[in-house]
Design a protein around this motif. Structure first.
Motif, PDB file in Angstrom:
ATOM      1  N   THR A 251     -49.710 -62.107-122.893  1.00 19.70           N
ATOM      2  CA  THR A 251     -51.131 -61.556-122.812  1.00 19.70           C
ATOM      3  C   THR A 251     -51.717 -62.636-123.196  1.00 19.70           C
ATOM      4  O   THR A 251     -53.198 -62.859-122.564  1.00 19.70           O
ATOM      5  CB  THR A 251     -51.493 -60.566-122.937  1.00 19.70           C
ATOM      6  OG1 THR A 251     -51.853 -60.812-124.947  1.00 19.70           O
ATOM      7  CG2 THR A 251     -51.392 -58.627-122.614  1.00 19.70           C
ATOM      8  N   GLU A 256     -46.816 -67.284-122.664  1.00 18.76           N
ATOM      9  CA  GLU A 256     -47.338 -67.253-120.784  1.00 18.76           C
ATOM     10  C   GLU A 256     -46.432 -68.503-120.425  1.00 18.76           C
ATOM     11  O   GLU A 256     -45.499 -68.165-119.692  1.00 18.76           O
ATOM     12  CB  GLU A 256     -48.403 -66.642-120.752  1.00 18.76           C
ATOM     13  CG  GLU A 256     -49.378 -65.629-120.529  1.00 18.76           C
ATOM     14  CD  GLU A 256     -50.768 -65.659-121.256  1.00 18.76           C
ATOM     15  OE1 GLU A 256     -51.559 -64.992-119.959  1.00 18.76           O
ATOM     16  OE2 GLU A 256     -51.301 -66.303-121.107  1.00 18.76           O
ATOM     17  N   ILE A 267     -45.497 -62.573-114.733  1.00 18.24           N
ATOM     18  CA  ILE A 267     -45.918 -61.979-116.150  1.00 18.24           C
ATOM     19  C   ILE A 267     -47.031 -60.913-116.182  1.00 18.24           C
ATOM     20  O   ILE A 267     -48.219 -61.565-115.011  1.00 18.24           O
ATOM     21  CB  ILE A 267     -46.870 -63.359-116.552  1.00 18.24           C
ATOM     22  CG1 ILE A 267     -45.581 -64.526-116.228  1.00 18.24           C
ATOM     23  CG2 ILE A 267     -47.921 -63.727-117.764  1.00 18.24           C
ATOM     24  CD1 ILE A 267     -46.262 -66.207-116.904  1.00 18.24           C
ATOM     25  N   ALA A 270     -51.220 -60.860-118.166  1.00 20.63           N
ATOM     26  CA  ALA A 270     -51.537 -62.190-117.721  1.00 20.63           C
ATOM     27  C   ALA A 270     -52.911 -62.598-117.984  1.00 20.63           C
ATOM     28  O   ALA A 270     -53.660 -62.879-117.499  1.00 20.63           O
ATOM     29  CB  ALA A 270     -51.122 -62.568-115.924  1.00 20.63           C
ATOM     30  N   LEU A 273     -54.380 -67.200-118.733  1.00 17.94           N
ATOM     31  CA  LEU A 273     -53.473 -68.188-118.949  1.00 17.94           C
ATOM     32  C   LEU A 273     -53.694 -69.690-118.537  1.00 17.94           C
ATOM     33  O   LEU A 273     -54.972 -70.140-117.866  1.00 17.94           O
ATOM     34  CB  LEU A 273     -52.920 -68.653-116.749  1.00 17.94           C
ATOM     35  CG  LEU A 273     -52.300 -66.907-116.403  1.00 17.94           C
ATOM     36  CD1 LEU A 273     -52.342 -66.345-115.280  1.00 17.94           C
ATOM     37  CD2 LEU A 273     -50.934 -66.412-117.259  1.00 17.94           C
ATOM     38  N   THR A 277     -49.344 -73.247-117.197  1.00 13.35           N
ATOM     39  CA  THR A 277     -49.110 -72.201-116.964  1.00 13.35           C
ATOM     40  C   THR A 277     -48.777 -71.944-115.372  1.00 13.35           C
ATOM     41  O   THR A 277     -48.317 -71.614-114.601  1.00 13.35           O
ATOM     42  CB  THR A 277     -49.150 -70.875-117.865  1.00 13.35           C
ATOM     43  OG1 THR A 277     -49.352 -71.405-119.105  1.00 13.35           O
ATOM     44  CG2 THR A 277     -48.981 -69.835-117.608  1.00 13.35           C
ATOM     45  N   ALA A 288     -48.355 -62.891-110.923  1.00 18.08           N
ATOM     46  CA  ALA A 288     -48.740 -62.463-111.868  1.00 18.08           C
ATOM     47  C   ALA A 288     -49.067 -60.861-111.695  1.00 18.08           C
ATOM     48  O   ALA A 288     -49.650 -60.594-110.093  1.00 18.08           O
ATOM     49  CB  ALA A 288     -50.222 -63.094-112.206  1.00 18.08           C
ATOM     50  N   GLN A 325     -58.023 -67.790-112.072  1.00 21.67           N
ATOM     51  CA  GLN A 325     -56.842 -67.143-111.249  1.00 21.67           C
ATOM     52  C   GLN A 325     -56.888 -66.826-110.116  1.00 21.67           C
ATOM     53  O   GLN A 325     -55.869 -67.541-109.770  1.00 21.67           O
ATOM     54  CB  GLN A 325     -55.761 -66.505-112.103  1.00 21.67           C
ATOM     55  CG  GLN A 325     -55.581 -66.391-113.601  1.00 21.67           C
ATOM     56  CD  GLN A 325     -55.006 -64.719-114.647  1.00 21.67           C
ATOM     57  OE1 GLN A 325     -54.429 -64.173-113.128  1.00 21.67           O
ATOM     58  NE2 GLN A 325     -55.422 -65.226-115.684  1.00 21.67           N
TER      59      GLN A 325
END
Length: 421
Positions: A251, A256, A267, A270, A273, A277, A288, A325
């Motif tokens: 987390t 990560e 992962i 997530a 990040l 990563t 993710a 992300q």
């Protein structure tokens, strides 16, 4: 004697449903081509045995065919949930694993599997039996042999954690020696030894708790890592030696990053990040799995105002980072963390991923195409194509316009067998 309802009789009867000995044509107003992100109108699928034989606007009608007209609905590949817990149900997670026996929890898990299947989930990844050990292998085997209805399953047995780490029965009287929900390993050698024991007991993959004790401090999300990169790399190499994968609950950084450097398959959660990563996840195609639904559920069912604030603060940070992300091109799969909230309701995860920034087509591709890859069934499930397993559901309306229609599955077929019509 209490009489079973007609619905219950039909459901129990489905336990013994055999593969049909005649071809089936499914007809609906629309069919989803997941890979192109487009609809075929109308849509038809010819099913022979447990496989799809033909897909198009009009397919062959072999001798003895049964035609099932699903009307103004959309044919969609069977849904995939890449993060579930069959052995959990709503309530205090720690208490139920202590108060309920493994046999009782196994029976409950078979009911949960049936509920997930009836909601349209034909394949799932069970991310830890939470103290029930290899009992999830027994549920998987019972489903595969046709003894009970349920999705295709990839199972991990217990997750692996460190002593005093995540899921280690913390907060109890140590003298009582309360059994943890996880298997413990404190070094690379111990990780490998535990993996080998879990594979012997039937695990399809390994789940590792890489972070724990989540907190929001001064508006920042933090969670200490549990394993170093070399330790995780040893675990990944051992799993790869026998053709299997490692998934991590992670987390926050740097946990990560260590997981991405080690080359894990996914992962999960997530929450936040880091840039490096993200770069590694894109390079190595590490998925993710955001699990929004569990965060939403915990925020809405907190035990106190302080707990609710903590959950909502965490969710706000998670939402902001998720948008980053998505913009950065992180590869995603769809997993809900169902178990602490009711089984059979986890299609909500698809809805939340759209609500929080992805397009319906992108979420469907993440859930079905990437989900099939993550579960090790690429080219077998996740798309309606010739030669794929006949895992097919029907939903009202158009999922490319309104993803929430996945929450209202009207028809379920798995491996050519109709479970809901």
């Amino acid at each position: 004697m209490k009489r079973l309802s007609i619905a219950a009789v039909l459901l129990f009867a489905s336990f013994s449903i055999a593969q049909t000995d005649h071809p089936i044509v499914l007809h609906a107003a629309r069919l989803l081509d997941v890979k192109s992100g487009k609809l075929i109108k109308p849509g038809e699928v010819l099913v022979e045995g447990d496989r799809i034989a033909e897909v198009g606007t009009s397919v062959a009608r072999p001798k003895g065919v049964e035609v099932i007209d699903l009307g103004d609905r959309t044919l969609v590949p069977g849904l995939i949930d890449a993060h579930i817990h069959l052995f959990l149900h709503p309530g205090a997670e720690d208490l139920q694993t202590v108060q309920e026996s493994v046999p009782q929890r196994t029976i409950t898990a078979t009911v949960a599997a049936r509920e997930d299947l009836m909601a349209g989930f034909t394949a799932e990844r069970d991310m830890g039996s939470e103290g029930a050990g290899s009992a999830d292998s027994a549920v998987r085997n019972a489903i595969d042999s046709g003894q009970v209805p349920g999705p295709r399953l990839r199972v991990s047995g217990n997750a692996i954690s460190i002593l005093s780490g995540h899921e280690d029965a913390l907060g109890y009287n140590p003298a009582q020696k309360v059994i943890p929900n996880s298997d413990q390993a404190n070094s690379a050698d111990e990780l490998v030894a535990v993996e080998r024991a879990q594979f012997k007991e039937g695990a399809d993959f390994i789940k590792i708790y890489q972070t724990g004790h989540d907190e929001v401090v001064n508006g920042r999300f933090t969670s200490p890592f549990q394993y170093t990169e070399p330790q995780l790399e040893a675990a990944v190499k051992e799993a790869a030696r026998v053709g299997r994968k490692v998934a991590v609950h992670a987390t926050a950084e740097p946990g990560e990053l260590y997981a991405a450097q080690a080359g894990v398959a996914s992962i999960d959660h997530a929450n936040v990040l880091g840039d490096e990563t993200i770069r590694l996840m894109k390079e190595k195609q590490i998925f993710a799995v955001p699990t929004f639904t569990i965060f939403e559920y915990f925020a809405g069912h907190a035990a106190s105002p302080a707990a609710e604030k903590r959950e909502r603060d965490m969710l706000a940070i998670k939402l902001a980072d998720f948008k980053r992300q998505v913009a950065a091109g992180v590869p995603f799969a769809v997993g809900s963390d169902v178990g602490p909230f009711p089984h059979g309701t986890q299609a909500r995860e698809y809805t939340l991923m759209v609500k929080n920034g992805m397009t319906p087509a992108a979420v469907l591709q993440a859930g079905l195409i990437n989900g099939a890859k993550l579960l090790g069934w690429e080219g077998q499930i996740g798309s309606l194509e010739k030669g794929y397993f006949a895992d097919i559901v029907a939903v009202p309306g158009d999922p490319l316009s309104d993803i929430s229609v996945l929450e209202h599955v009207a028809f379920v077929m798995k491996a050519g067998v109709v479970y809901k019509k």
